[in-house]
Design an enzyme around this catalytic site. Sequence first.
Site, mmCIF file in Angstrom:
data_model
loop_
_atom_site.group_PDB
_atom_site.id
_atom_site.type_symbol
_atom_site.label_atom_id
_atom_site.label_comp_id
_atom_site.label_asym_id
_atom_site.label_seq_id
_atom_site.Cartn_x
_atom_site.Cartn_y
_atom_site.Cartn_z
ATOM 1 C CB CYS A 22 36.141 29.988 41.017
ATOM 2 S SG CYS A 22 36.795 30.298 39.387
ATOM 3 N N GLY A 49 31.239 33.460 41.620
ATOM 4 C CA GLY A 49 31.268 32.996 40.247
ATOM 5 C C GLY A 49 29.885 32.653 39.763
ATOM 6 C CG ASN A 123 39.247 31.005 44.345
ATOM 7 O OD1 ASN A 123 39.104 31.431 45.479
ATOM 8 N ND2 ASN A 123 39.336 31.812 43.315
ATOM 9 N N GLY A 124 41.721 30.666 41.873
ATOM 10 C CA GLY A 124 43.022 31.324 41.823
ATOM 11 C C GLY A 124 43.508 31.418 40.399
ATOM 12 C CE1 TYR A 262 32.183 43.825 43.762
ATOM 13 C CE2 TYR A 262 33.658 42.073 43.083
ATOM 14 C CZ TYR A 262 32.470 42.756 42.946
ATOM 15 O OH TYR A 262 31.574 42.367 41.991
HETATM 16 P P1 AMP Z 1 34.054 49.688 37.138
HETATM 17 O O1 AMP Z 1 32.696 49.987 36.656
HETATM 18 O O2 AMP Z 1 34.862 48.982 36.093
HETATM 19 O O3 AMP Z 1 34.794 50.857 37.679
HETATM 20 O O4 AMP Z 1 33.915 48.631 38.314
HETATM 21 C C1 AMP Z 1 33.659 49.012 39.610
HETATM 22 C C2 AMP Z 1 32.468 48.298 40.159
HETATM 23 O O5 AMP Z 1 32.491 46.909 39.870
HETATM 24 C C3 AMP Z 1 32.468 48.461 41.650
HETATM 25 O O6 AMP Z 1 31.288 49.109 41.977
HETATM 26 C C4 AMP Z 1 32.524 47.068 42.223
HETATM 27 O O7 AMP Z 1 31.410 46.849 43.052
HETATM 28 C C5 AMP Z 1 32.527 46.139 41.052
HETATM 29 N N1 AMP Z 1 33.766 45.340 40.997
HETATM 30 C C6 AMP Z 1 34.980 45.642 41.422
HETATM 31 N N2 AMP Z 1 35.858 44.658 41.162
HETATM 32 C C7 AMP Z 1 35.185 43.687 40.556
HETATM 33 C C8 AMP Z 1 35.522 42.397 40.037
HETATM 34 N N3 AMP Z 1 36.742 41.924 40.087
HETATM 35 N N4 AMP Z 1 34.536 41.672 39.491
HETATM 36 C C9 AMP Z 1 33.291 42.136 39.417
HETATM 37 N N5 AMP Z 1 32.916 43.340 39.877
HETATM 38 C C10 AMP Z 1 33.834 44.118 40.431
#
Ligand code: AMP
Length: 491
Positions: A22, A49, A123-124, A262
């Site tokens: 968060c 979030g 957050n955590g 990310y």
């Molecule tokens: P996926 O479709 O499951 O392979 O997720 C990869 C995509 O989701 C990447 O393009 C990232 O930009 C995004 N992403 C990666 N980690 C997260 C996360 N923890 N929460 C939300 N989006 C994520």
Amino acid sequence: MKKKTDSRRSPAEVLFSLHESCGVFGIYSPSEDVARLTFYALFALQHRGQESAGIATADGKTLRIFAAMGRVSNVFTEESLKNLTGSIAIGHNRYSTSGSSRASNAQPIIVGNETSTIAVAHNGNLVNAEHLYQELVELGYKFNGTTDSEVIANLILAAPGKNWLEKIRHTMHRIQGAYSLVILTPTELYAVRDPLGVRPLCLGRVDHGWAVASESCAIDQIGASFEREIERDEIVLINGDGVQSFPGDPGKRGLCIFEYIYFARPDSLINGKLLYATRQAMGAGLANEHPIDGDIVMSVPDSATAAANGYATASGLPAVEGLIKNRYVGRTFIMPDQHMRDLGVYMKFNPMPQVLDGERVVVVDDSIVRGTTTPQVVKMLRKAGAKEIHMRICAPPIKHPCYFGVDMATRGELIAAKKSVPEICKYIGADSLGYLSIKGLLKAVDQPRENFCLACFTGDYPIPVQLEMDKLGIEILANKRSEVCDAMEDD
Ligand code: AMP
């Protein structure tokens, strides 16, 4: 009453969705409208979030709170902000993937009795919350929600100590895991970071006071000046006497490297370095490790834009925009189930055939987690005429779940836990696939390996985690308790 859960998700998935990743903010400033500044800061932290948002204020005697499901702009109105009077405020944006997502889990969390009340935003993610939850329930503490954050708030309340500072330190000795906290009492603001420093937290100066935030972009947003990062195991107390620091005794470091890849905004500073520059360096690293004979370089916007830029500069290939993102669609992970996530990707991007037709395209993205987004992006680009698609990914293969606050997926869902790189390449339908190595990633962040938690790549967690039990923690206990209560009522 029994709780409603999403029948398409296993209990583990539902519970996993409770992981908190968060944004938190706090401000002490007698001369400002602190609720409004917190509202602006939460806007800047919206990427951390999007599920619920809340603000609590203190006026020397009373705490006031407003928290609800939704994004910051939907949650607050002029009226709700006006009612949040006082000179100290904390705020929170919550991020989880739904399932048992509900208003009672929105933060800040207020706990207390007639004599002492505090509000906490977290957050955590704790790794020993279950056991502490049980202990608190046995002591008669009541829980409204099912998050580890509420465990922290009640533990502080229950802790021995002459003042909040002692109670907070005592609580820090009992909880394990990732926690960047802001804590509000009627007269004080505390900011706390866990001994590993997993999640970021920084301090800024406003005209007649101080602010703390998950990321420096929120400090910038409210016109404050960045002062420094809060140290690992440090407690910062802000009150009428100014700022006081109470350092701890931290052991090893464990900053989450995924914040760099990310999670955090590119205009934030972490460890004194602008994330945009670090992401550019990741892109340059990808160009060095995985060169390819291509025509153009593009990103999957927006999280990989800086990295694509770095790839283009290092490779000498022109950078283009091949996909336009609809900025009003949330992050695909926020979608509650796989079907909605699939639709979400199509709602999110529109490819431009005029840019892509006949080209050999290098596509840079920040990460592949479950492998939902990438095959659809590849399909879209092919449909738009791309002749070759070469995926380049900043995060090394993610093989292990995160127990420290990035809501990634269960191990079974992680594509790199099940498939080799060539198999993933085939699965996503790309012509080639290159992941940045851990070594290359560390070079880009320009710090030693010991500074980070790299567990999602290596499985080497900075503190021991019970690999399955944790995820089933509090909610199962709460469900069990409510079943027992229901049974007693039925009797
Ligand atoms: P996926 O479709 O499951 O392979 O997720 C990869 C995509 O989701 C990447 O393009 C990232 O930009 C995004 N992403 C990666 N980690 C997260 C996360 N923890 N929460 C939300 N989006 C994520």
